[in-house]
Design an enzyme around this catalytic site. Structure first.
Site, PDB file in Angstrom:
ATOM      1  N   GLY A 235       6.351   5.508  -1.923  1.00 29.01           N
ATOM      2  CA  GLY A 235       5.266   6.347  -2.399  1.00 29.01           C
ATOM      3  C   GLY A 235       5.391   6.866  -3.820  1.00 29.01           C
ATOM      4  O   GLY A 235       4.419   7.357  -4.379  1.00 29.01           O
ATOM      5  N   GLU A 277      12.795   4.569   0.747  1.00 33.61           N
ATOM      6  CA  GLU A 277      12.415   3.147   0.933  1.00 33.61           C
ATOM      7  C   GLU A 277      11.463   2.771  -0.183  1.00 33.61           C
ATOM      8  O   GLU A 277      10.351   2.316   0.057  1.00 33.61           O
ATOM      9  CB  GLU A 277      11.667   2.960   2.261  1.00 33.61           C
ATOM     10  CG  GLU A 277      12.424   3.325   3.504  1.00 33.61           C
ATOM     11  CD  GLU A 277      11.529   3.319   4.756  1.00 33.61           C
ATOM     12  OE1 GLU A 277      10.287   3.263   4.614  1.00 33.61           O
ATOM     13  OE2 GLU A 277      12.077   3.383   5.847  1.00 33.61           O
ATOM     14  N   GLY A 279       9.681   0.800  -3.100  1.00 34.94           N
ATOM     15  CA  GLY A 279       9.458  -0.583  -3.512  1.00 34.94           C
ATOM     16  C   GLY A 279       8.984  -0.585  -4.951  1.00 34.94           C
ATOM     17  O   GLY A 279       9.676  -0.988  -5.884  1.00 34.94           O
ATOM     18  N   ARG A 280       7.786  -0.043  -5.123  1.00 31.47           N
ATOM     19  CA  ARG A 280       7.120  -0.030  -6.424  1.00 31.47           C
ATOM     20  C   ARG A 280       7.975   0.582  -7.534  1.00 31.47           C
ATOM     21  O   ARG A 280       8.080   0.030  -8.623  1.00 31.47           O
ATOM     22  CB  ARG A 280       5.832   0.781  -6.269  1.00 31.47           C
ATOM     23  CG  ARG A 280       4.824   0.628  -7.355  1.00 31.47           C
ATOM     24  CD  ARG A 280       3.671   1.607  -7.132  1.00 31.47           C
ATOM     25  NE  ARG A 280       3.228   1.656  -5.749  1.00 31.47           N
ATOM     26  CZ  ARG A 280       2.257   0.896  -5.250  1.00 31.47           C
ATOM     27  NH1 ARG A 280       1.621   0.062  -6.018  1.00 31.47           N
ATOM     28  NH2 ARG A 280       1.910   0.988  -3.977  1.00 31.47           N
ATOM     29  N   TYR A 319      -7.673  -3.764  -4.356  1.00 31.50           N
ATOM     30  CA  TYR A 319      -7.865  -2.314  -4.465  1.00 31.50           C
ATOM     31  C   TYR A 319      -8.530  -1.891  -5.762  1.00 31.50           C
ATOM     32  O   TYR A 319      -8.524  -0.710  -6.080  1.00 31.50           O
ATOM     33  CB  TYR A 319      -6.530  -1.560  -4.456  1.00 31.50           C
ATOM     34  CG  TYR A 319      -5.430  -1.984  -3.544  1.00 31.50           C
ATOM     35  CD1 TYR A 319      -5.530  -1.775  -2.170  1.00 31.50           C
ATOM     36  CD2 TYR A 319      -4.258  -2.531  -4.056  1.00 31.50           C
ATOM     37  CE1 TYR A 319      -4.478  -2.112  -1.337  1.00 31.50           C
ATOM     38  CE2 TYR A 319      -3.199  -2.865  -3.217  1.00 31.50           C
ATOM     39  CZ  TYR A 319      -3.326  -2.659  -1.861  1.00 31.50           C
ATOM     40  OH  TYR A 319      -2.292  -2.981  -1.040  1.00 31.50           O
ATOM     41  N   CYS A 346     -13.200 -19.523  -5.637  1.00 30.90           N
ATOM     42  CA  CYS A 346     -14.645 -19.409  -5.405  1.00 30.90           C
ATOM     43  C   CYS A 346     -14.979 -18.035  -4.812  1.00 30.90           C
ATOM     44  O   CYS A 346     -15.607 -17.937  -3.752  1.00 30.90           O
ATOM     45  CB  CYS A 346     -15.118 -20.506  -4.463  1.00 30.90           C
ATOM     46  SG  CYS A 346     -14.626 -22.132  -5.016  1.00 30.90           S
TER      47      CYS A 346
HETATM   48  C1  LIG Z   1       5.293  -0.339   1.678  1.00 29.69           C
HETATM   49  C2  LIG Z   1       6.296   0.592   2.255  1.00 29.69           C
HETATM   50  C3  LIG Z   1       7.244   1.195   1.437  1.00 29.69           C
HETATM   51  C4  LIG Z   1       7.273   1.013  -0.066  1.00 29.69           C
HETATM   52  O1  LIG Z   1       6.195   1.612  -0.675  1.00 29.69           O
HETATM   53  P1  LIG Z   1       6.103   1.711  -2.278  1.00 29.69           P
HETATM   54  O2  LIG Z   1       4.765   2.278  -2.519  1.00 29.69           O
HETATM   55  O3  LIG Z   1       6.276   0.340  -2.808  1.00 29.69           O
HETATM   56  O4  LIG Z   1       7.197   2.607  -2.715  1.00 29.69           O
HETATM   57  C5  LIG Z   1       8.200   1.982   2.041  1.00 29.69           C
HETATM   58  N1  LIG Z   1       8.214   2.198   3.373  1.00 29.69           N
HETATM   59  C6  LIG Z   1       7.304   1.647   4.204  1.00 29.69           C
HETATM   60  C7  LIG Z   1       7.395   1.887   5.660  1.00 29.69           C
HETATM   61  C8  LIG Z   1       6.307   0.833   3.671  1.00 29.69           C
HETATM   62  O5  LIG Z   1       5.399   0.292   4.475  1.00 29.69           O
END
Ligand SMILES: *Cc1c(COP(=O)(O)O)cnc(C)c1O
Length: 418
Positions: A235, A277, A279-280, A319, A346
């Protein structure tokens, strides 16, 4: 001004050998982001980042994260297989899934992963498939209602609606799940919640942490179950737009530390470990899609047709997400051309940018599409027989390595029964 993570001359050297389109990732940027995060949470013994593998499921990148001490957050059976192939096992893996098939739970169990339960009703499924319950499990919380942070300094507002979200369980269900699971032998619990995505506010994690800490205290008091882990999930956002402000990860870590001191320590829970957790935040800014303009079309609008498209980067189409574009070699030219940057699908939403001000750009120009290092290549697909492009890693020593080749028609036909 947003700048590519690679110098123009270096990129041009790569372009002499590597055909577009391709993804390029910056090893140095990724390692630096992880280290900053770990430093911001160094006050918490046992802190760990479990990288959300869906963001960029490419083994060479996961190996970098492994070297940096990260675990992985997996959501599906295939992601578990990938994690194991990359040498992650046991509590290196958090399995945060929802609507989970029985065989995925079984796989997570055999991998020794920390299973994060999305719903209380899944206990019936676990009863049926698990040989026995693991000692530690996690529970995903959904507080319902609307989650709002109000305005932060830059006028950015975080708002999300947990009540409409399919993830997690109510507090009452968390309490009941703790009781049911401790009857089944679970000894330690983690609590997890994900309430808002891509937040550009240093307040999000501290506010979320405080709520989870308070919940942990209530769970421990009400049920007697030991909560030993709080997972703040993902997040934390990144500034996709050039005028957005970057999060201050140290301010975020400090905000969480204060909440920890205020809530957990007085309750005698000073050994709870924190995990994330993300990612981004970890890879987003350190991956770019490199594509070449192959057509320039002038009708009611100006269209720059590229050799890439939404099969390589779906976020704009999905999005309306903004990904900044730098035209290589024209970094300092005035942005006088308003155009749509398209692919060849397309579908009219096959655009990487809509009504974007760019320098005068023509056929042969190379575009550096920023911030594609998370939820970029991994969201790709093959509709229209569009094949996903290759991925390369720019290493810390300046060399470039192929880490995933481009798909070929034969890859696509492999599953066909002729
Ligand atoms: C997608 C996801 C993340 C990573 O979210 P980011 O926005 O990339 O930080 C972490 N935990 C769970 C359970 C997710 O589905």
């Amino acid at each position: 001004m947003k700048k590519p993570f690679i110098r123009t001359e270096e990129l041009q050297k790569i372009l002499q050998e590597v055909p577009t389109p391709f993804y390029l990732y910056d090893e140095h940027g990724i390692r630096t982001a992880v280290r900053k995060l770990q430093d911001a949470f160094a006050w918490n013994e046992g802190f760990r980042e479990y990288y959300a593998v869906k963001a960029a499921p490419t083994p060479a990148l996961l190996e970098i994260l492994k070297e940096e001490g990260c675990g992985l957050d997996c959501a599906t059976e295939t992601e578990l297989v990938l994690a194991e192939k990359c040498g992650f096992g046991g509590t290196d893996i958090v399995f945060s899934s929802n609507d989970t098939p029985a065989k995925a739970y079984l796989r997570a169990y055999h991998a020794g992963a920390l299973i994060n339960l999305d719903d209380i009703s899944h206990i019936d499924m676990l009863d049926a498939v698990l040989p026995e319950y693991p000692e530690k499990m996690m529970l995903r919380y959904n507080p319902g209602g609307v989650f709002s942070l109000g305005k932060s300094g830059e006028g950015f507002q975080v708002m999300d609606t947990p009540e409409e979200s399919k993830f997690g369980m109510t507090e009452e269900q968390i309490m009941t799940a703790c009781r049911l699971l401790s009857e089944r032998g679970v000894r330690e619990f983690g609590l997890h919640a994900f309430l808002a995505s891509n937040t550009l506010s240093d307040e999000y994690y501290p506010v979320l942490a405080e709520r989870l800490f308070q919940l942990a205290v209530r769970v421990q008091k009400t049920t007697g179950c030991a909560v030993t882990m709080i997972d703040l999930s993902g997040g934390i956002g990144i500034p996709y737009r050039p005028d957005e402000r970057e999060n201050d990860i140290h301010a975020i870590g400090e905000g969480v530390r204060k909440a920890y001191q205020n809530v957990l320590v007085p309750a005698g829970m000073e050994h709870v470990r924190i995990c994330t957790e993300l990612g981004r935040y970890i890879t987003g800014p350190y991956g770019a899609l490199i594509t070449r303009v192959i057509h320039k079309k002038q009708t009611y609008r100006t269209y720059l047709g590229t050799d890439s498209g939404m099969q390589d980067l779906m976020r704009p189409a999905m999005y309306g997400a903004y990904h900044h574009i730098t035209v290589i070699g024209k970094e300092n030219d005035p942005c006088t051309c308003i155009c749509d940057v398209t692919g060849s699908l397309c579908e009219n939403n096959d655009k990487l940018a809509v009504q974007r001000a760019l320098p005068e750009t023509g056929i042969g120009d190379v575009l550096f599409v920023h911030d594609a290092g998370a939820h970029g290549h991994s969201m790709g697909f093959q509709y229209n027989g569009q094949l996903r492009c290759a991925e390369y890693l720019l290493r810390e020593d300046g060399s470039v390595r192929l880490i995933r080749r481009a798909e070929t028609p034969d890859d696509l036909f492999q599953t066909v029964v002729w």
